[in-house]
Motif scaffolding. Structure first.
Motif, PDB file in Angstrom:
ATOM      1  N   GLU A  20       0.832  -1.208   0.000  1.00  0.00           N
ATOM      2  CA  GLU A  20       0.000   0.000   0.000  1.00  0.00           C
ATOM      3  C   GLU A  20       0.869   1.262   0.000  1.00  0.00           C
ATOM      4  N   PHE A  21       1.890   1.283   0.869  1.00  0.00           N
ATOM      5  CA  PHE A  21       2.785   2.443   0.892  1.00  0.00           C
ATOM      6  C   PHE A  21       3.559   2.560  -0.423  1.00  0.00           C
ATOM      7  N   ALA A  22       4.017   1.434  -0.949  1.00  0.00           N
ATOM      8  CA  ALA A  22       4.753   1.455  -2.222  1.00  0.00           C
ATOM      9  C   ALA A  22       3.879   2.038  -3.328  1.00  0.00           C
ATOM     10  N   ALA A  23       2.607   1.675  -3.351  1.00  0.00           N
ATOM     11  CA  ALA A  23       1.694   2.204  -4.367  1.00  0.00           C
ATOM     12  C   ALA A  23       1.471   3.704  -4.176  1.00  0.00           C
ATOM     13  N   VAL A  56      10.995  -3.646   0.181  1.00  0.00           N
ATOM     14  CA  VAL A  56      11.016  -4.802  -0.717  1.00  0.00           C
ATOM     15  C   VAL A  56      10.202  -4.485  -1.965  1.00  0.00           C
ATOM     16  N   GLU A  57       9.001  -3.960  -1.772  1.00  0.00           N
ATOM     17  CA  GLU A  57       8.125  -3.628  -2.899  1.00  0.00           C
ATOM     18  C   GLU A  57       8.736  -2.573  -3.813  1.00  0.00           C
ATOM     19  N   MET A  58       9.438  -1.602  -3.224  1.00  0.00           N
ATOM     20  CA  MET A  58       9.985  -0.493  -4.006  1.00  0.00           C
ATOM     21  C   MET A  58      11.401  -0.780  -4.515  1.00  0.00           C
ATOM     22  N   ARG A  78      15.471   5.732  -0.779  1.00  0.00           N
ATOM     23  CA  ARG A  78      15.657   5.097   0.533  1.00  0.00           C
ATOM     24  C   ARG A  78      14.388   5.246   1.353  1.00  0.00           C
ATOM     25  N   ILE A  79      14.178   4.252   2.194  1.00  0.00           N
ATOM     26  CA  ILE A  79      13.123   4.343   3.194  1.00  0.00           C
ATOM     27  C   ILE A  79      13.806   4.429   4.548  1.00  0.00           C
ATOM     28  N   VAL A  80      13.302   5.319   5.397  1.00  0.00           N
ATOM     29  CA  VAL A  80      13.838   5.501   6.740  1.00  0.00           C
ATOM     30  C   VAL A  80      12.731   5.230   7.735  1.00  0.00           C
ATOM     31  N   THR A  81      13.080   4.600   8.854  1.00  0.00           N
ATOM     32  CA  THR A  81      12.151   4.375   9.955  1.00  0.00           C
ATOM     33  C   THR A  81      12.916   4.478  11.266  1.00  0.00           C
TER      34      THR A  81
END
Length: 189
Positions: free
Chosen positions: A41-44, A70-72, A53-56
């Motif tokens: 959902e977030f990737a879409a 993974v999706e992106m 990059r994704i940061v958390t």
């Protein structure tokens, strides 16, 4: 995400009118299938933003951020809450209070993994007052990277975190918005 809302209704525990315990699906035990759905959902939602990059923040944001990464097809970087012997002494660092933990901690990201060439999607599990989010955003800004948006699994609309970020012009995408936790029940916006 209706499936997420249903899981929150079934497995969430309202502790008070301010606190929702989501240990059964998000913060202690992980529902892998649901987590992968949330990542998709977030990737879409951010597919057209050129995310590099994704940061958390460790630890509860990691599973959903990983699923989105993974999706992106991009790396995931998580802000550490504890300094280790191997930690980068020149890391980006911010001191942030935690609403649910009731403590103040330092969060840090190595300069090696975040820089001006990055377009960053920040993903987290829950936003209440937004203190941790503000700390991560400061780190992203100091790195010179561009924040393309903030994806959050659960937004507590009755607390100011997400609205404050929106007022700063930050794109906030929530998978579930909670209007209140009154009468011991979850009420969605």
């Amino acid at each position: 995400m209706e499936v997420l809302k249903q899981k929150i209704r079934e497995q969430g525990v309202v502790i008070s009118d301010q606190v929702l315990k989501l240990d059964a699906l998000l913060n202690h035990q992980i529902d892998p299938a649901l987590t992968m759905q949330m990542g998709r959902e977030f990737a879409a939602k951010f597919s057209e933003d050129g995310v590099t990059r994704i940061v958390t923040v460790e630890s509860s944001g990691i599973p959903v951020a990983f699923a989105a990464a993974v999706e992106m097809g991009v790396p995931l970087v998580f802000a550490r809450r504890k300094k280790t012997l191997l930690a980068d002494p020149d890391a980006y660092c911010e001191r942030v209070p935690s609403f649910t933990k009731g403590i103040v901690t330092d969060i840090m990201v190595s300069r090696e993994f975040l820089g001006p060439e990055d377009r960053v999607l920040f993903i987290d599990d829950i936003i209440a007052n937004g203190d941790a989010a503000k700390g991560v955003i400061k780190i992203i800004e100091r790195s010179g990277a561009e924040l393309v948006g903030f994806g959050v699994v659960v937004e507590k609309c009755f607390q100011s975190g997400a609205s404050t970020l929106r007022e700063q012009g930050i794109r906030v995408e929530s998978l579930a918005k909670i209007k209140s936790l009154s009468d011991g029940e979850v009420h969605f916006a």
